[in-house]
Write an enzyme that holds these catalytic residues in place. Sequence first.
Site, PDB file in Angstrom:
ATOM      1  N   GLU A   1      -7.127  -1.818  -6.254  1.00 50.59           N
ATOM      2  CA  GLU A   1      -8.071  -1.794  -5.122  1.00 50.59           C
ATOM      3  C   GLU A   1      -9.241  -2.739  -5.383  1.00 50.59           C
ATOM      4  OE1 GLU A   1      -7.318   2.732  -3.458  1.00 50.59           O
ATOM      5  OE2 GLU A   1      -8.863   2.410  -4.956  1.00 50.59           O
TER       6      GLU A   1
ATOM      7  N   GLY B   1      -7.336   8.575  -6.035  1.00 42.35           N
ATOM      8  CA  GLY B   1      -5.905   8.399  -5.765  1.00 42.35           C
ATOM      9  C   GLY B   1      -5.207   7.593  -6.857  1.00 42.35           C
TER      10      GLY B   1
HETATM   11  C1  A5P Z   1      -7.256   5.556  -4.229  1.00 43.72           C
HETATM   12  O1  A5P Z   1      -7.199   5.168  -5.552  1.00 43.72           O
HETATM   13  C2  A5P Z   1      -8.658   5.862  -3.848  1.00 43.72           C
HETATM   14  O2  A5P Z   1      -9.595   4.909  -4.157  1.00 43.72           O
HETATM   15  C3  A5P Z   1      -8.735   6.277  -2.403  1.00 43.72           C
HETATM   16  O3  A5P Z   1      -9.118   5.214  -1.593  1.00 43.72           O
HETATM   17  C4  A5P Z   1      -9.698   7.368  -2.300  1.00 43.72           C
HETATM   18  O4  A5P Z   1      -9.310   8.318  -3.262  1.00 43.72           O
HETATM   19  C5  A5P Z   1      -9.746   7.997  -0.924  1.00 43.72           C
HETATM   20  O5  A5P Z   1      -8.581   8.703  -0.658  1.00 43.72           O
HETATM   21  P1  A5P Z   1      -8.441   9.640   0.600  1.00 43.72           P
HETATM   22  O6  A5P Z   1      -8.537   8.766   1.791  1.00 43.72           O
HETATM   23  O7  A5P Z   1      -7.074  10.252   0.435  1.00 43.72           O
HETATM   24  O8  A5P Z   1      -9.516  10.660   0.535  1.00 43.72           O
END
Ligand code: A5P
Length: 235
Positions: free
Chosen positions: A110, A104
Amino acid sequence: MTTQAEITELKKQAAFKAVQLVEDGMIVGLGTGSTAAFAVEALAQRVSSGLKILAIPTSEETAEQARSLGITLSDFSKHQQIDLTIDGADEVEKGTLNLIKGLGGALLREKLVAVVSRKLIIVVDETKLVDRLGSHSPVPVEVVQFGWQTTFERLKKIGATPKRRSIPNGHAFVTDGGNYILDCAFGQIANAPQLADQLSLIVGVVESGLFITMANLVIAATSKGIELFTRKQPQ
Ligand code: A5P
């Protein structure tokens, strides 16, 4: 075979379960992505029923969602320790609870939030559980824009097949921190801690999406029900 609608339902279930663990007075880290967004929704419902928390978001997108739902935000100038963070993941290695995150695009914030969280709860649907990291997902690697082509070559030298992430109009994807992301395919990763260390030493790399020994609890919603995985602490 799990359909997209079933996966969405599983994401909601995992997110809802995690939000039940939030307590009054906590500083809460808010993750990014579609599963984390369900957690923000569920948290907002608890806030509207009287739960008192302050939240630190991991992306501009999550900040906007939280604000629009009435969650009060804070930041690191006021709080340098987070009680509990709820975030998603792209892959969870079942044996170690090491993670790949960042599809994402929010991996840097994060990780900054995860590293100061007393408890990191990861919410996923069953499609994210793997025996070995790298089974389905590349490792997102955030790199500075300056000289990114040379960072790309250095990543190739350690065995990656990198691809610069782009948005639908073909332009490069730019993170909240103003950097690029190189999605690095490695295939199944035999030693993720070692790879994380290697990546962190590459000039031009800001951070990688390998989250090693960070998740404390993984809440995985599966077609058979909720499964909880707790990371064993070293003796
Ligand atoms: C965002 O940068 C990501 O680390 C998300 O936490 C990861 O891609 C999971 O996303 P979804 O919940 O949309 O699958």
